[in-house]
Design a protein around this motif. Structure first.
Motif, PDB file in Angstrom:
ATOM      1  N   ILE A 251       0.766  -1.100  -0.006  1.00  0.00           N
ATOM      2  CA  ILE A 251       0.107   0.005  -0.029  1.00  0.00           C
ATOM      3  C   ILE A 251       0.916   1.234  -0.080  1.00  0.00           C
ATOM      4  CG2 ILE A 251      -1.922   1.272   1.198  1.00  0.00           C
ATOM      5  CD1 ILE A 251      -2.533  -1.620   0.083  1.00  0.00           C
ATOM      6  N   ASN A 252       0.793   1.974  -1.003  1.00  0.00           N
ATOM      7  CA  ASN A 252       1.878   3.245  -1.095  1.00  0.00           C
ATOM      8  C   ASN A 252       0.954   4.393  -0.872  1.00  0.00           C
ATOM      9  OD1 ASN A 252       3.550   5.210  -1.785  1.00  0.00           O
ATOM     10  ND2 ASN A 252       4.138   4.267  -3.670  1.00  0.00           N
ATOM     11  N   GLY A 253       0.657   4.372   0.479  1.00  0.00           N
ATOM     12  CA  GLY A 253      -0.261   5.497   0.801  1.00  0.00           C
ATOM     13  C   GLY A 253      -0.295   5.247   2.474  1.00  0.00           C
ATOM     14  N   GLY A 254      -1.160   5.820   3.073  1.00  0.00           N
ATOM     15  CA  GLY A 254      -1.525   5.942   4.351  1.00  0.00           C
ATOM     16  C   GLY A 254      -2.896   5.191   4.528  1.00  0.00           C
ATOM     17  N   VAL A 255      -3.234   4.635   5.762  1.00  0.00           N
ATOM     18  CA  VAL A 255      -4.537   3.853   6.243  1.00  0.00           C
ATOM     19  C   VAL A 255      -5.019   4.586   7.403  1.00  0.00           C
ATOM     20  CG1 VAL A 255      -5.561   1.747   6.757  1.00  0.00           C
ATOM     21  CG2 VAL A 255      -3.547   1.750   5.293  1.00  0.00           C
TER      22      VAL A 255
ATOM     23  N   PHE B 221      -2.516  11.986   5.782  1.00  0.00           N
ATOM     24  CA  PHE B 221      -2.037  10.740   5.577  1.00  0.00           C
ATOM     25  C   PHE B 221      -0.611  10.694   5.765  1.00  0.00           C
ATOM     26  CE2 PHE B 221      -6.055  10.194   3.641  1.00  0.00           C
ATOM     27  CZ  PHE B 221      -6.518   9.345   4.318  1.00  0.00           C
ATOM     28  N   TYR B 222       0.064  11.535   6.636  1.00  0.00           N
ATOM     29  CA  TYR B 222       1.606  11.496   7.067  1.00  0.00           C
ATOM     30  C   TYR B 222       1.901  10.537   7.950  1.00  0.00           C
ATOM     31  CZ  TYR B 222       0.035  14.867  10.585  1.00  0.00           C
ATOM     32  OH  TYR B 222      -0.530  15.549  11.638  1.00  0.00           O
ATOM     33  N   TYR B 223       1.389   9.447   7.791  1.00  0.00           N
ATOM     34  CA  TYR B 223       1.579   8.206   8.604  1.00  0.00           C
ATOM     35  C   TYR B 223       1.429   6.889   7.900  1.00  0.00           C
ATOM     36  CZ  TYR B 223      -3.568   9.388   8.716  1.00  0.00           C
ATOM     37  OH  TYR B 223      -4.456   9.686   8.290  1.00  0.00           O
TER      38      TYR B 223
END
Length: 205
Positions: free
Chosen positions: A87-91, A115-117
């Motif tokens: 997953i290239n992003g945040g959840v 989504f800085y986590y």
């Protein structure tokens, strides 16, 4: 044994012949399969569709790279195929009971955006990470300053989490004030790695 040889005669079950045909009644059973609970996804569109479908309580995510941020607003299990599911992003986890398992989450999102986590936990809910790799620029797991000090439970097993801070609970302001005092974190067989400085080269594995 087929139904033709299994009969109900006055409440007793018999196999074979020997019962008068006028007293035989065949009993069949209908099975309730319930709601569809499993989704198998291979791209980001299918993944977001499954996340929005309340009948899907388990989502199997195939190997591959899924570029985009995800929001989970209900209880479910998100299961990948290991570190080959990326997953290239945040959840953002807002469900009452969310399990994330067998996948990798990575991003280079700065703290000036959203989504800085890797994963954001939420108050009053349970979050389980099982065999998850998180490698991000900023926070691996975060619980924000707007979440009150309530009984969230975070369980992390057999995982690796790396970021500027592996786990971060924000205060109510910029001071070092911890407000999430009701949160319980259970960690086993897990590496928590703080980078102490931002590595925005993209090579922070």
């Amino acid at each position: 044994v087929g139904l033709q040889n299994c009969v109900n005669y006055d409440g007793n079950y018999f196999l074979g012949a020997g019962i008068p045909s006028t007293n035989i009644k065949v009993v069949t059973t209908q099975y309730d399969t319930g709601s569809v609970t499993l989704a198998n996804v291979t791209n980001l569109t299918e993944l977001n569709t499954a996340l929005a479908d309340s009948t899907k309580t388990t989502i199997n995510v195939a190997a591959g790279t899924y570029i985009g941020d995800l929001t989970i607003n209900r209880s479910l299990s998100l299961i990948g195929a290991g570190d080959t599911t990326i997953i290239n992003g945040g959840v953002d986890s807002n469900g009452a009971n969310v399990t994330i398992q067998d996948l990798k989450i990575t991003n280079q999102n700065p703290n000036s955006g959203t989504f800085y986590y890797g994963v954001k936990a939420s108050a009053n809910n349970a979050l389980t990470l099982e065999n998850v790799t998180i490698v991000v620029l900023y926070y691996g797991i975060r619980m924000g300053k707007n979440d009150p000090s309530t009984s969230a439970v975070i369980t992390i097993n057999n995982s690796r989490i790396k970021g500027y801070a592996a786990i971060h609970f924000n205060g109510s302001n910029d001071a070092l004030e911890v407000v999430n005092t009701g949160t319980v974190i259970n960690v086993s067989n897990t590496s928590l790695i703080g980078t102490t400085s931002y590595d925005n080269s993209g090579n922070n594995d």
